[in-house]
Design an enzyme around this catalytic site. Structure first.
Site, PDB file in Angstrom:
ATOM      1  N   GLU A 165      -2.547  27.706  26.336  1.00 35.14           N
ATOM      2  CA  GLU A 165      -1.606  27.708  25.163  1.00 35.14           C
ATOM      3  C   GLU A 165      -0.666  27.507  25.989  1.00 35.14           C
ATOM      4  O   GLU A 165       0.233  27.981  26.520  1.00 35.14           O
ATOM      5  CB  GLU A 165      -1.320  28.596  24.407  1.00 35.14           C
ATOM      6  CG  GLU A 165      -2.191  28.707  23.270  1.00 35.14           C
ATOM      7  CD  GLU A 165      -1.747  30.002  21.868  1.00 35.14           C
ATOM      8  OE1 GLU A 165      -2.807  30.099  21.286  1.00 35.14           O
ATOM      9  OE2 GLU A 165      -0.989  30.861  22.520  1.00 35.14           O
ATOM     10  N   GLU A 348      -9.249  29.979  18.612  1.00 38.26           N
ATOM     11  CA  GLU A 348      -8.049  31.453  18.240  1.00 38.26           C
ATOM     12  C   GLU A 348      -7.693  30.115  16.914  1.00 38.26           C
ATOM     13  O   GLU A 348      -7.435  29.361  16.436  1.00 38.26           O
ATOM     14  CB  GLU A 348      -6.344  31.004  18.776  1.00 38.26           C
ATOM     15  CG  GLU A 348      -6.993  31.356  20.271  1.00 38.26           C
ATOM     16  CD  GLU A 348      -5.909  32.707  21.228  1.00 38.26           C
ATOM     17  OE1 GLU A 348      -5.225  32.337  20.241  1.00 38.26           O
ATOM     18  OE2 GLU A 348      -5.907  32.529  22.034  1.00 38.26           O
TER      19      GLU A 348
END
Length: 437
Positions: A165, A348
């Site tokens: 991320e 995720e």
């Protein structure tokens, strides 16, 4: 509820965690990370809580791996801590590498596929005070760290991501100031937005030279919808989409940085950034998609990007994040089209809830519905032609949720932080059953 039989043969079902959130940073010779110092600064983290003990995974890793195996999962997505492996950002700590050596051996012994993320946000403090991700030198330092880790465990790791991320590493942390290092500076943000990707490309190049394969990156995507159909709100949402979603996926696939984001960031970008774009777009073997929610944006009269998020009408999680499974389907299609020929993984997906243990059990019906709906969305993407190879649930354990401290619980296994007792939740049992069929 989709079962294993509904997915293609060889599809990987796994769980994800992150080193700082579960291991305990005070153990095993780890150095200070910028999360340790950020948490120690008043006002940054709920109750000034840090990750010094967290879930004590450093000592309890064997029982945690048993939970993954016994839940019928195929794979474990974990991260190595830069501050544990290199406490000063440069010098290898043998005790740190020994831990990850044991951990990966434990996965292999249990028949689990080791899926490594090299950076999940724990930057050594020694590098943070040199400018961290705002300093171009970070790319070379990160490549050195990546090579050291992979030289030790790369022979058993099946898939490796450089960064987790980068939007959070760069924008959330240097522009919005919500994560470490907690800056609110557009120049630092622009530099970090570029240097995270430069570090990714530099590490991929270095690891390829060392003979490592199956290299990727994990990007997070959040639906940006306008709060109304007004032209201003639609433009505000488009800017947020460019900053959050388009910047990273378009750069790593060779399309460059999107215009609506460069409009505000170009004056603050590092000198000569254009010359790095080919390195940033070096071929990768897979892309990880993290997706949780959407946001509604309305225009504001302030400076660029002149927009702010407003609450939406959909059901929400403990953190106030809207539950919208359609977003996962939409982003899987979008990534599949942007990165043609590159396999995709959901790395995720999950939700926070205020879970409680009652009579030895944790009933989390809302999370179970969330998981069912998002697995169904993933299955729909496969049927629509996306080359989706796996789905990793966030998270195995309740853990340290960054600036929110230990309040939000994302785990499919409950953790009592006083006793470190693990209690599988209803969602764990549901998945265990679904993956047995």
């Amino acid at each position: 509820m989709p079962t294993r039989a509904d997915f293609p043969e060889g599809f990987l079902f796994g769980v994800s965690t992150a080193a700082y959130q579960i291991e305990g940073s005070r153990f095993g010779g780890a150095g200070s990370s910028h999360w340790d110092t950020f948490a120690a600064t008043p006002g940054n983290v709920t109750n000034a809580e840090g990750g010094s003990v967290a879930c004590d995974h450093y000592h309890l890793w064997e029982q945690d791996l048993d939970l993954i195996r016994d839940g019928n999962f195929d794979a474990y997505r974990f991260s190595t801590s830069w501050a544990r492996v290199m406490p000063d950002g440069e010098t290898v700590n043998p005790e740190g590498l020994d831990f990850y050596d044991r951990l990966v051996d434990g996965m292999v012994a249990r028949g689990l596929v080791p899926s490594l993320t090299l950076y999940h946000w724990d930057l050594p403090s020694a590098l943070a005070v040199q400018g961290g991700w705002a300093n171009r030198d970070i790319a070379a330092r990160f490549a050195d760290y990546a090579r050291a880790v992979m030289a030790r465990i790369g022979d058993r790791v099946v898939m490796t991501a450089t960064l987790n991320e980068p939007w959070c590493v760069a924008w959330l942390s240097h522009f919005l100031g919500i994560h470490a290092p907690g800056l609110r500076d557009i120049r630092a943000a622009a530099h970090a937005m570029h240097h995270t990707l430069l570090a990714h490309g530099t590490a991929v190049q270095a690891l390829r030279a060392d003979g490592h394969k199956n290299l990727g990156i994990v990007l997070n995507f959040e639906t940006a919808h306008p709060a109304s159909r007004s032209a201003d709100d639609m433009a505000a949402a488009a800017r947020q989409d460019a900053i959050y979603n388009r910047w990273f996926i378009e750069a790593v696939t060779g399309a460059g940085y999107p215009g609506p984001a460069l409009q505000g960031l170009r004056p603050h970008m590092p000198d000569g950034w254009e010359a790095d774009m080919d390195l940033i777009a070096a071929p990768i073997d897979w892309i990880g998609v993290n997706h949780y929610t959407r946001a509604l944006y309305r225009a504001t009269n302030g400076p660029w990007p002149a927009g702010e998020a407003v609450p939406g009408p959909l059901p929400k999680t403990q953190l106030g994040w809207e539950i919208r499974p359609e977003g996962l389907f939409e982003f899987l299609l979008r990534v599949g089209q942007q990165a043609k020929g590159v396999p995709v993984y959901v790395t995720e997906n999950g939700m926070a809830w205020d879970d409680r243990v009652l009579d030895g059990h944790v009933s989390d019906d809302i999370r179970q519905g969330y998981i069912r709906d998002h697995l169904t969305a993933a299955l729909g993407a496969i049927k629509a032609g996306v080359d989706l190879r796996g789905f990793f649930q966030w998270s195995l354990l309740d853990n340290y949720e960054w600036s929110h401290g230990y309040g939000p619980r994302f785990g499919i296994v409950h953790v009592d932080y006083e006793t470190q007792k693990r209690t599988p939740k209803g969602s764990y049992l549901m998945l265990r059953d679904a993956l047995s069929r």
